[in-house]
Scaffold this active site. Structure first.
Site, PDB file in Angstrom:
ATOM      1  CB  CYS A 136      -0.973  -0.042   1.177  1.00 35.21           C
ATOM      2  SG  CYS A 136      -2.291   1.159   1.029  1.00 35.21           S
ATOM      3  CG  HIS A 241      -4.159  -3.668   2.355  1.00 35.62           C
ATOM      4  ND1 HIS A 241      -3.333  -3.277   3.388  1.00 35.62           N
ATOM      5  CD2 HIS A 241      -4.563  -2.534   1.751  1.00 35.62           C
ATOM      6  CE1 HIS A 241      -3.244  -1.967   3.410  1.00 35.62           C
ATOM      7  NE2 HIS A 241      -3.988  -1.489   2.434  1.00 35.62           N
ATOM      8  CD  GLU A 243      -2.279  -6.467   4.925  1.00 40.59           C
ATOM      9  OE1 GLU A 243      -1.806  -6.800   3.817  1.00 40.59           O
ATOM     10  OE2 GLU A 243      -2.419  -5.285   5.269  1.00 40.59           O
ATOM     11  CG  ASP A 284     -26.029  -5.982  15.594  1.00 40.80           C
ATOM     12  OD1 ASP A 284     -25.154  -5.527  14.840  1.00 40.80           O
ATOM     13  OD2 ASP A 284     -27.247  -5.792  15.432  1.00 40.80           O
ATOM     14  CG  ASP A 442     -27.920   3.252  13.788  1.00 34.33           C
ATOM     15  OD1 ASP A 442     -27.956   2.024  13.728  1.00 34.33           O
ATOM     16  OD2 ASP A 442     -26.853   3.897  13.940  1.00 34.33           O
TER      17      ASP A 442
HETATM   18  O1  1PR Z   1     -23.647   4.706  18.573  1.00 35.66           O
HETATM   19  O2  1PR Z   1     -21.250   4.765  18.017  1.00 35.66           O
HETATM   20  O3  1PR Z   1     -22.024   3.548  20.015  1.00 35.66           O
HETATM   21  O4  1PR Z   1     -22.498   2.695  17.744  1.00 35.66           O
HETATM   22  C1  1PR Z   1     -23.420   1.707  18.083  1.00 35.66           C
HETATM   23  C2  1PR Z   1     -23.599   0.810  16.899  1.00 35.66           C
HETATM   24  O5  1PR Z   1     -24.463  -0.235  17.316  1.00 35.66           O
HETATM   25  C3  1PR Z   1     -24.231   1.492  15.720  1.00 35.66           C
HETATM   26  O6  1PR Z   1     -23.573   1.080  14.550  1.00 35.66           O
HETATM   27  C4  1PR Z   1     -25.669   0.974  15.694  1.00 35.66           C
HETATM   28  O7  1PR Z   1     -26.085   0.721  14.365  1.00 35.66           O
HETATM   29  C5  1PR Z   1     -25.551  -0.335  16.439  1.00 35.66           C
HETATM   30  N1  1PR Z   1     -26.738  -0.625  17.263  1.00 35.66           N
HETATM   31  C6  1PR Z   1     -27.134   0.080  18.343  1.00 35.66           C
HETATM   32  N2  1PR Z   1     -28.221  -0.527  18.872  1.00 35.66           N
HETATM   33  C7  1PR Z   1     -28.512  -1.580  18.103  1.00 35.66           C
HETATM   34  C8  1PR Z   1     -29.592  -2.537  18.302  1.00 35.66           C
HETATM   35  O8  1PR Z   1     -29.812  -3.431  17.474  1.00 35.66           O
HETATM   36  N3  1PR Z   1     -30.351  -2.373  19.380  1.00 35.66           N
HETATM   37  N4  1PR Z   1     -27.540  -2.542  16.090  1.00 35.66           N
HETATM   38  C9  1PR Z   1     -27.572  -1.641  17.074  1.00 35.66           C
HETATM   39  C10 1PR Z   1     -27.677  -2.161  14.850  1.00 35.66           C
HETATM   40  C11 1PR Z   1     -28.136  -2.908  12.825  1.00 35.66           C
HETATM   41  C12 1PR Z   1     -27.321  -3.662  11.892  1.00 35.66           C
HETATM   42  C13 1PR Z   1     -27.880  -5.031  11.716  1.00 35.66           C
HETATM   43  C14 1PR Z   1     -28.544  -4.895  10.383  1.00 35.66           C
HETATM   44  C15 1PR Z   1     -28.741  -6.163   9.664  1.00 35.66           C
HETATM   45  N5  1PR Z   1     -27.870  -3.282  14.147  1.00 35.66           N
HETATM   46  O9  1PR Z   1     -26.003  -3.658  12.137  1.00 35.66           O
HETATM   47  O10 1PR Z   1     -26.881  -5.933  11.841  1.00 35.66           O
HETATM   48  O11 1PR Z   1     -29.754  -4.207  10.561  1.00 35.66           O
HETATM   49  O12 1PR Z   1     -29.660  -6.950  10.321  1.00 35.66           O
HETATM   50  P1  1PR Z   1     -30.584  -7.950   9.515  1.00 35.66           P
HETATM   51  O13 1PR Z   1     -29.812  -8.441   8.358  1.00 35.66           O
HETATM   52  O14 1PR Z   1     -30.868  -9.052  10.501  1.00 35.66           O
HETATM   53  O15 1PR Z   1     -31.792  -7.184   9.138  1.00 35.66           O
HETATM   54  P2  1PR Z   1     -22.377   3.997  18.638  1.00 35.66           P
END
Ligand code: 1PR
Length: 615
Positions: A136, A241, A243, A284, A442
């Site tokens: 890189c 990259h 790696e 998550d 979000d």
């Molecule tokens: O705010 O900087 O601390 O970051 C927190 C992170 O955690 C953010 O990226 C936020 O999107 C995520 N988050 C916060 N609360 C939740 C929750 O679910 N209660 N998850 C959450 C977000 C959304 C996606 C999920 C997709 C695909 N999850 O990442 O994986 O919607 O899901 P699917 O394919 O099952 O539909 P910060």
């Protein structure tokens, strides 16, 4: 063991004891590490055996401490080699084999190299045709100069100026993702690549010219043809990259580290390709009520079971699942520490541990998000968001993702119109480059009767709302910290989030200006529903910005992936639930993309791998 192909190198004869339990669908590699033989299963496709040669198993690494080279270290160890760090210019001159993974910005890297006397040592090492691999920025620094915060002089070994990609012709910058190469001359270390994709992440590139053509071993097309690798004698450098390029990337490293072990050459010539659409597996994670860090998954962000116990849904262990998704062909893996904002991630040592352990075996990009913000602990010790991010990078993350704190920064910027340089987004992108900073958005859909009902960007929706509304805006949300005075008073919906007075469109435009390199675009309404991505939203945002957009939330079938790629400008699609519940394997998604004529990274072909001895 009839029918099992294998190859011995002449210099290293190894006795193989292959268990009859080994199926013909696995790949076995034998490495030499401190004179011990290790039999290691490293892939799940065809059975391939190779042995590393008797050449030195120690490689010198020039790491000047400007970023994360943990993944490269892990890849080298994974291949059975030891690393010695360069401490002085003399270490460079004495090296038998040297890897230079440039990280950070061109100017600061040159500054360090010149001040420490490493620049002169590097020039003389390379001019003497000693075995060298630049990665890189380690390729770019070999050129005369760079436009990155410049012009800034480079090492001047190769004619040419490193310039920025031109985003005006519709190509998103940074160039992030998987491309195939146009191989122009025999490079030996690229011999296994053929037309497989490799992983790039950069905003600057060196261009081919008559003056430097004798150095070029491959080019890649992203708007223009740029130099993807160079080779002259024992001197190699690659813009991609290795790696982070899965098995095929490991083969590049292995061929450099152990040239005597080279197998037969892959005869497939590289061909020009477009940037592949990425398929990302998302985990998550959060601590459940028993205190274990688990992979969870919400329905519209509600991650608790609807039972009397109301437990956090537990879908598996983070390290195991990430490893599985890598083997299954995920082009990237993301960890979102969903309660990180409330809890403080540096207190969350298991999460850092998860990252460290995952990066030992997962050789595609890793993103981690959750809780990246300034924080003061109970003892009054202040941690900047940059420190939090740095710890994530040190632990193996290639990109960090900022959610709530980016909402805060964007609101401030829209109010004052002043870039303070103090937001987490600005600070982290300045130090690590914007390609390392993802902003996670979000939003939730808010239907409107008229597009003039709000001051934010509205769209005419494809499907009318519950009361026949034809318009909507996408309201951003953010997590509240427990310590926040509003924690008890503000109404929190969908996983403890509060709605904010800013739309996804406005946020996306502002964070691009503040230094985000990529957008992870979730949608609370679609999350966990399995009914498909929110095409209206993804189209709106991917048309509004010139950085890559990752479509997220709602995938329930393979067709949802082709739909999002065909109807929007998303660069990648991310899913969680369908992969965790094993409803749709990643490979099926890729097979479907293939049928639909959408370019993707194929890591399941039989011609792929390290040693090139195939069944
Ligand atoms: O705010 O900087 O601390 O970051 C927190 C992170 O955690 C953010 O990226 C936020 O999107 C995520 N988050 C916060 N609360 C939740 C929750 O679910 N209660 N998850 C959450 C977000 C959304 C996606 C999920 C997709 C695909 N999850 O990442 O994986 O919607 O899901 P699917 O394919 O099952 O539909 P910060």
């Amino acid at each position: 063991m009839e029918g099992v192909p294998y190859a011995y190198t002449t210099s290293f004869k190894t006795q193989l004891f292959l268990s009859s339990a080994l199926s013909s669908s696995s790949i076995i590699t034998i490495h030499q590490k401190r004179h011990k033989t290790i039999l290691k299963s490293i892939s799940r496709r065809n059975l391939v055996i190779c042995a590393s040669s008797g050449s030195s198993s120690v490689v010198k690494l020039l790491d000047y401490g400007a970023g994360n080279v943990r993944s490269l270290r892990n890849a080298i160890h994974h291949l059975g080699f030891e690393i010695e760090d360069v401490q002085t210019p003399k270490d460079i001159l004495d090296a038998e084999r040297l890897i230079f993974p440039g990280v950070g910005a061109f100017a600061s890297a040159m500054d360090v190299l010149v001040k420490t006397g490493m620049a002169d040592a590097l020039c003389s090492y390379i001019k003497n045709d000693r075995p060298f691999l630049g990665i890189c920025l380690g390729l770019q620094l070999l050129f005369e100069s760079s436009e990155e915060n410049g012009p800034v002089n480079g090492l001047g070994l190769i004619p040419g100026v490193v310039g920025r990609f031109n985003s005006s012709n519709g190509f998103r910058v940074p160039h992030i993702g998987w491309n195939a190469l146009q191989i122009t001359k025999d490079s030996e270390i690229l011999d296994d690549i053929g037309d497989h994709h490799v992983y790039f992440v950069h905003s600057y590139r060196a261009m081919p010219s008559d003056d430097n053509k004798e150095w070029i071993s491959s080019t890649c097309n992203y708007g223009d043809d740029f130099i993807a690798s160079i080779r002259r004698g024992n001197v190699h450098a690659v813009q991609f990259h290795p790696e982070k390029s899965g098995d095929v990337g490991l083969s590049v490293l292995r061929r450099f580290l152990d040239p005597k072990s080279q197998g037969t050459k892959n005869l497939t010539q590289g061909k020009a390709s477009k940037l592949a659409k990425r398929v990302i597996a998302c985990l998550d994670v959060r601590t459940n009520d028993k205190g274990d860090l688990v992979v969870t998954k919400g329905d519209q962000y509600d991650v608790r079971e609807h039972t009397k116990e109301n437990e956090v849904r537990n879908l598996g262990k983070p390290v195991e699942l990430a490893g599985q998704y890598y083997k299954d062909g995920a082009d990237e893996v993301s960890f979102l520490n969903i309660t990180g904002f409330r809890d403080f991630p540096l207190g969350d040592l298991p999460m850092l541990q998860v990252l460290r352990r995952t990066s030992e075996n997962v050789f595609v990009p890793l993103t981690v998000g959750g809780g990246i913000r300034d924080f003061t602990d109970a003892n009054g010790r202040h941690y900047s968001s940059l420190e939090v991010a740095s710890e994530y990078f040190r632990s193996g993350a290639d990109k960090i993702s900022i959610g709530s704190d980016a909402v805060h920064a964007a609101e401030e910027y829209m109010k004052t119109k002043v870039k303070t340089g103090k937001s987490s987004l600005e600070q982290i992108s300045k130090v690590y480059g914007n390609q390392a900073v993802v902003v996670s958005i979000d939003p939730r859909r808010v239907y409107l009767k008229s597009p003039n009902d709000v001051q934010f960007k509205t769209i005419r929706v494809t499907k009318p709302g519950p009361s026949g509304e034809e318009y909507a805006w996408y309201q951003c949300t953010k997590s509240l910290s427990y310590a926040h005075p509003e924690w008890l008073s503000v109404p929190k919906v969908n996983g403890g989030r509060e709605g904010r007075p800013i739309g996804a469109y406005e946020l996306a435009k502002v964070v691009e200006e503040l230094g985000a390199g990529e957008i992870l675009l979730n949608c609370i309404d679609c999350d966990g529903q399995g009914k498909g991505f929110d095409i209206d939203l993804i189209k709106l945002i991917s048309d509004a910005v010139s950085i890559p957009v990752i479509a997220s939330s709602g995938a329930g079938a393979v067709e949802h992936f082709s739909e999002v790629f065909m109807k929007t400008n998303a660069s990648a699609a991310l899913a969680a639930g369908i992969f965790h519940r094993k409803e749709v394997p990643i490979q099926s998604v890729k097979e479907h993309l293939s049928k639909e004529g959408i370019e993707f990274r194929d890591c399941f072909r039989n011609d792929l791998f390290v040693c090139n001895h195939y069944i």
